[in-house]
Enzyme design. Sequence first.
Site, mmCIF file in Angstrom:
data_model
loop_
_atom_site.group_PDB
_atom_site.id
_atom_site.type_symbol
_atom_site.label_atom_id
_atom_site.label_comp_id
_atom_site.label_asym_id
_atom_site.label_seq_id
_atom_site.Cartn_x
_atom_site.Cartn_y
_atom_site.Cartn_z
ATOM 1 N N THR A 41 0.807 -1.221 0.000
ATOM 2 C CA THR A 41 0.000 0.000 0.000
ATOM 3 C C THR A 41 0.841 1.273 0.000
ATOM 4 O OG1 THR A 41 -0.110 0.090 2.430
ATOM 5 C CG2 THR A 41 -1.828 -1.183 1.273
ATOM 6 N N CYS A 49 -2.990 -0.080 14.469
ATOM 7 C CA CYS A 49 -3.894 0.367 13.403
ATOM 8 C C CYS A 49 -5.030 -0.629 13.222
ATOM 9 C CB CYS A 49 -3.131 0.527 12.093
ATOM 10 S SG CYS A 49 -4.170 1.159 10.740
ATOM 11 N N ARG A 74 3.946 6.715 3.128
ATOM 12 C CA ARG A 74 3.110 7.826 3.556
ATOM 13 C C ARG A 74 2.369 7.443 4.838
ATOM 14 N NH1 ARG A 74 1.450 6.657 -1.463
ATOM 15 N NH2 ARG A 74 -0.654 6.194 -0.708
ATOM 16 N N CYS A 76 -0.550 6.797 7.444
ATOM 17 C CA CYS A 76 -1.927 6.309 7.393
ATOM 18 C C CYS A 76 -2.870 7.416 7.859
ATOM 19 C CB CYS A 76 -2.071 5.081 8.292
ATOM 20 S SG CYS A 76 -3.759 4.441 8.405
ATOM 21 N N CYS A 79 -5.140 5.771 11.171
ATOM 22 C CA CYS A 79 -4.625 5.610 12.542
ATOM 23 C C CYS A 79 -3.736 6.769 12.987
ATOM 24 C CB CYS A 79 -3.857 4.291 12.674
ATOM 25 S SG CYS A 79 -2.242 4.243 11.841
ATOM 26 N N TRP A 436 22.617 15.306 45.740
ATOM 27 C CA TRP A 436 21.163 15.161 45.645
ATOM 28 C C TRP A 436 20.607 16.089 44.579
ATOM 29 C CZ3 TRP A 436 16.998 18.360 45.787
ATOM 30 C CH2 TRP A 436 15.734 17.768 45.927
ATOM 31 N N TYR A 440 18.801 14.922 41.151
ATOM 32 C CA TYR A 440 17.404 15.306 41.009
ATOM 33 C C TYR A 440 17.178 16.041 39.687
ATOM 34 C CZ TYR A 440 13.016 17.780 42.238
ATOM 35 O OH TYR A 440 11.750 18.293 42.248
ATOM 36 N N ASP A 456 17.890 11.021 50.144
ATOM 37 C CA ASP A 456 16.721 11.837 50.459
ATOM 38 C C ASP A 456 16.018 11.285 51.697
ATOM 39 O OD1 ASP A 456 14.719 13.942 49.093
ATOM 40 O OD2 ASP A 456 13.569 12.330 50.019
#
Length: 508
Positions: A41, A49, A74, A76, A79, A436, A440, A456
């Site tokens: 396709t 899909c 290309r 779809c 979907c 720390w 973080y 911590d």
Amino acid sequence: MTGHIQVRERTSWLDPGRAYRAVAARDSRFDGTFIMAVRTTGIYCRPSCPAVTPKRANVRFFHTAAAAQAAGFRACRRCLPDAVPGSPEWNLRADLAARAMRLISDGVVERDGVPGLARQLGYSQRHLTRVLTTELGAGPLALARAHRAHSARLLIETTDLPVSDIAFAAGFSSVRQFNDTIRAVFAASPSELRQAARRRARTDPAPGRPGQIALRLPFRPPLDAEGVLAFLAARAVPGVEEVDRAEGGYGRTLRLAHGTATAWLRPAADAVHCVLRLTDLRDLGSAVTRLRRLFDLDADPCAVDEVLAADPALAASVAATPGIRVPGSVDGAELLVRAVLGQQVSVAAARTATSALVTALGDRLDVADAGLTRLFPTPEVIAEHGASVLSGPARRTEAVLAVSRALAEGTLDPHVGRDADELRAELEAFPGVGPWTARYVVMRLLGAPDVLLTSDGALRRGAAHLGLPPSPDELARRARAWQPWRSYAGMHLWRASAAVPTNSRRTA
């Protein structure tokens, strides 16, 4: 398909047999982790899909939509394979390709070109192009083209803007280039995409008011939306952020490359509804990417929960809170300043200090958006005026001013494409910035999934509450079994710490 393939396993750089089993099962958990293309396709789709499952011999698999487009396929139109959560692989991996993808998604190529992308990553353009082509099947220009096409489709489908305005807002150099790209990628003209979107409108969120853009930000369920909102609410700075727990919504201001913005997000069953107000539409793609990172919408919650639930000490917490997320960041400089202000103090005290900084130095929005009235102050302003505003320990004030000066001068640049170890070492080199804080920042800015902040105090209290060893060394040894999702385990431990009885609770 039985069982669940963890991210690390499922992207073992695209095992075709496993990928096809996901396609045959129409398993939506794999949407965004790879692309399926059908030779007969000429169309590429998301794994879930709803179209008829193609024969295995007719299917090709790609790591990215850009690679499928480069191979001549290309998108779809049924979907919408670009309208899916991003791959969690870009956070799980820390290599050059993953760091480049994070920056491309943030719009760096549109703003600074491939030379700017290469410069931020610290590699030559030639080497970067070679690595991306080898790893992902497409070079930086093709990857950026796919990003531009996605931003353009959002504007086509969610606004009534003229095509010429959309073309330049999405980063195209001409209307002709825009039209050619939309036709090549989606096999439809911009007007055809707009008409199709209007036919789907009854299932989409209500359109925004004039000057606003209403979007759906998809995610892989489950999503612990309440946990994300609670985390952000505890740290929300008035004027910059607002959390409406009753309505389940969060809003904040954004400082972007071309202007400012406000965003309101409200989690729903399968997507986060988002309303954006931008001063410059060129910032759309970057704003969406940053908000997705803030809510950790590209995570793979099933893979995370499967690993963590295998530990008996975490199993009950995982069952009670499926789909836990690690909130990210919309701006590296802001996150760093806030993290330094929050060193060795409670979340409430850090919020108070940050609020005072914003009230004194934050720019006011030209037009307020409900409770959103200010922008977080720039590093330049903090470096110049912060000494007269900041209070508390002198060492902390000096650390905030030092990192702000480095940010203003450009000698420190905490962006999403940084190497985690290099950024952590740079941050720890600043006097007053401890391990720390550095870890973080790495966890939230880079979306690093495997950081456990064993030093911590609140996290260790939560560990003890769940029957885990509270000492940093022992906890680190026990946590090896949670790899590569220790950041998510830390969120469970933080949440458990809230259940630790206090004197006030015992007397209530």
